[in-house]
Design a protein around this motif. Structure first.
Motif, PDB file in Angstrom:
ATOM      1  N   THR A 184       0.819  -1.234   0.000  1.00 13.92           N
ATOM      2  CA  THR A 184       0.000   0.000   0.000  1.00 13.92           C
ATOM      3  C   THR A 184       0.842   1.269   0.000  1.00 13.92           C
ATOM      4  O   THR A 184       0.417   2.302   0.517  1.00 13.92           O
ATOM      5  CB  THR A 184      -1.006   0.022   1.169  1.00 13.92           C
ATOM      6  N   VAL A 185       2.071   1.192  -0.564  1.00 10.81           N
ATOM      7  CA  VAL A 185       2.888   2.393  -0.743  1.00 10.81           C
ATOM      8  C   VAL A 185       2.385   3.149  -1.967  1.00 10.81           C
ATOM      9  O   VAL A 185       2.255   2.561  -3.055  1.00 10.81           O
ATOM     10  CB  VAL A 185       4.378   2.037  -0.927  1.00 10.81           C
ATOM     11  N   ASP A 186       2.104   4.431  -1.819  1.00  5.19           N
ATOM     12  CA  ASP A 186       1.717   5.269  -2.949  1.00  5.19           C
ATOM     13  C   ASP A 186       2.977   5.683  -3.702  1.00  5.19           C
ATOM     14  O   ASP A 186       3.896   6.265  -3.108  1.00  5.19           O
ATOM     15  CB  ASP A 186       0.980   6.516  -2.474  1.00  5.19           C
ATOM     16  N   ILE A 187       3.052   5.390  -4.993  1.00  5.54           N
ATOM     17  CA  ILE A 187       4.219   5.732  -5.813  1.00  5.54           C
ATOM     18  C   ILE A 187       3.911   6.998  -6.596  1.00  5.54           C
ATOM     19  O   ILE A 187       2.920   7.062  -7.345  1.00  5.54           O
ATOM     20  CB  ILE A 187       4.572   4.585  -6.771  1.00  5.54           C
ATOM     21  N   ILE A 188       4.765   7.996  -6.442  1.00  2.82           N
ATOM     22  CA  ILE A 188       4.568   9.279  -7.119  1.00  2.82           C
ATOM     23  C   ILE A 188       5.822   9.580  -7.928  1.00  2.82           C
ATOM     24  O   ILE A 188       6.885   9.879  -7.367  1.00  2.82           O
ATOM     25  CB  ILE A 188       4.293  10.396  -6.108  1.00  2.82           C
ATOM     26  N   ASP A 189       5.719   9.488  -9.248  1.00  2.87           N
ATOM     27  CA  ASP A 189       6.855   9.779 -10.124  1.00  2.87           C
ATOM     28  C   ASP A 189       6.896  11.275 -10.398  1.00  2.87           C
ATOM     29  O   ASP A 189       6.254  11.780 -11.324  1.00  2.87           O
ATOM     30  CB  ASP A 189       6.731   8.982 -11.421  1.00  2.87           C
ATOM     31  N   ASP A 190       7.655  11.989  -9.594  1.00  5.76           N
ATOM     32  CA  ASP A 190       7.731  13.442  -9.710  1.00  5.76           C
ATOM     33  C   ASP A 190       8.965  13.912  -8.953  1.00  5.76           C
ATOM     34  O   ASP A 190       9.565  13.152  -8.179  1.00  5.76           O
ATOM     35  CB  ASP A 190       6.468  14.095  -9.137  1.00  5.76           C
ATOM     36  N   ASP A 191       9.337  15.156  -9.159  1.00  6.53           N
ATOM     37  CA  ASP A 191      10.467  15.759  -8.456  1.00  6.53           C
ATOM     38  C   ASP A 191       9.969  16.669  -7.351  1.00  6.53           C
ATOM     39  O   ASP A 191       8.979  17.399  -7.524  1.00  6.53           O
ATOM     40  CB  ASP A 191      11.338  16.576  -9.418  1.00  6.53           C
TER      41      ASP A 191
END
Length: 359
Positions: A184-191
């Motif tokens: 349930t880790v939220d993955i956010i591809d951003d800087d």
């Protein structure tokens, strides 16, 4: 013969033990900023409270090795200068200060012992429903986010990085991301562009390049990309990242009395890892022993074959690589990868303490 080893991580501890064993008249002094050996590959476990990552140096080093707890300000001209004013002379030295973390203001650095301790205390104090942001999509960030999510399922964990698991093959990357999602880790591809103090319910606001703001009760910086400035401040030849430029025998090109090993050494093709540091330490110690006996040193070379990343205590991914560390398509995960990763971590500890390869 006076030998000084600056830094007592994996490389420094192994070098000290191996030199003390192989060179009979060596008087080895280890200088380290803390009295403990820290297993950096287990700092994510330290943070989550699932395992301790520290062992007293007296339990890691051979009898007869002197331990001096302190910070080194300069090394060169046959002398090490400490912050408290003490000076320790040497005939030969090994620089093994490793790598460090330069967190964005507002974040806790998780790639150092002090940061891991701070993060552990803060995490333990978080109530259920809190939000944790882990910044960094490489192995350190992935392992930190996964370990926390597994140990604290009552908190929401976000992993933020420009390309989470992007250093792996396409298949391995998908497998890692799927493992994170199962936790349930939220993955956010951003800087991340800024971390500011929250004005309401949450401690931090993490601002992303895309324009989004994320709330966070604990913000952890998991990007290990820097080295301590000791070599540069000492006037040794360094590369753009501050690592000591070494010859093929792992000696500083500016002072052949000084060997550099591990993350602080600019060895072509090497990446930050105990997997890299330990073979360098073995080779540097052996080259020193050869020189003492009047023999020629041997050039250093080391082939890679894999990278591993933990996804909590019950899952992991092993990415196979070519000898130059470029990734293959092949990988495997699950229980076999967990066993292999634990064997590698345990072997690194055993190698450092024994002063030799544990494989």
């Amino acid at each position: 013969m006076r030998i000084v080893v600056v830094g007592s991580g994996y490389a420094g501890t192994l070098v000290a033990n191996r030199v003390a064993k192989k060179v009979e008249d060596a008087e080895v002094t280890v200088i380290n900023p803390r009295p403990d050996f820290v297993e950096r590959v287990r700092l994510h476990q330290q943070i989550a409270g699932t395992r301790s990552a520290a062992t007293p140096l007296v339990d890691m080093l051979r009898d007869g090795i002197t331990v001096r707890v302190g910070s080194v300000e300069k090394i060169g001209d046959g002398t090490v200068a400490l912050a408290d004013g003490e000076r320790i002379d040497f005939d030969h030295a090994f620089l093994a200060v490793g790598s460090t973390v330069a967190p964005m203001p507002g974040a806790v650095a998780v790639g150092t012992w002090e940061g891991a301790q701070q993060a552990r205390t803060a995490l333990a104090a978080l109530p259920a429903g809190s939000q944790v942001a882990v910044i960094g999509g490489g192995p350190t960030g992935i392992e930190t986010a996964a370990e926390i999510a597994e140990a604290r399922p009552d908190v929401r964990v976000r992993l933020i990085g420009s390309s989470v698991a992007g250093g792996l093959s396409e298949g391995a990357s998908r497998r890692v991301r799927a493992g994170l999602e199962r936790l349930t880790v939220d993955i956010i591809d951003d800087d991340v562009v800024e971390i500011v103090a929250g004005t309401g319910e949450f401690d931090d606001v993490v601002r992303l390049r895309s324009g989004w703001d994320l709330s966070s009760d604990l913000t952890l910086w998991a990007i290990v990309a820097d080295v301590p400035p000791l070599a540069a401040l000492s006037g040794l030849a360094v590369d753009a990242r501050g690592r000591v430029i070494v010859d093929e025998f792992l000696r500083s090109v500016g002072d052949e009395r000084i060997f550099a090993v591990g993350d602080c050494a600019a060895v072509p093709g090497a990446r930050f890892a105990c997997y890299t540091a330990l073979p360098q330490a073995i080779h540097a110690a052996d080259n020193f022993a050869r020189l003492v006996r009047g023999r020629k040193p041997k050039p250093h070379s080391f082939p890679y074959w894999a990278r591993g990343v933990c996804l909590g205590r019950k899952d992991a991914v092993t990415q196979l690589t070519h000898a130059d560390d470029t990734v293959r398509e092949a990988f495997f995960g699950g229980r076999a990868a967990v066993v292999l990763k634990e064997m590698a971590s345990s072997s690194a500890f055993s190698s450092a303490r024994a002063g030799r390869s544990a494989l």
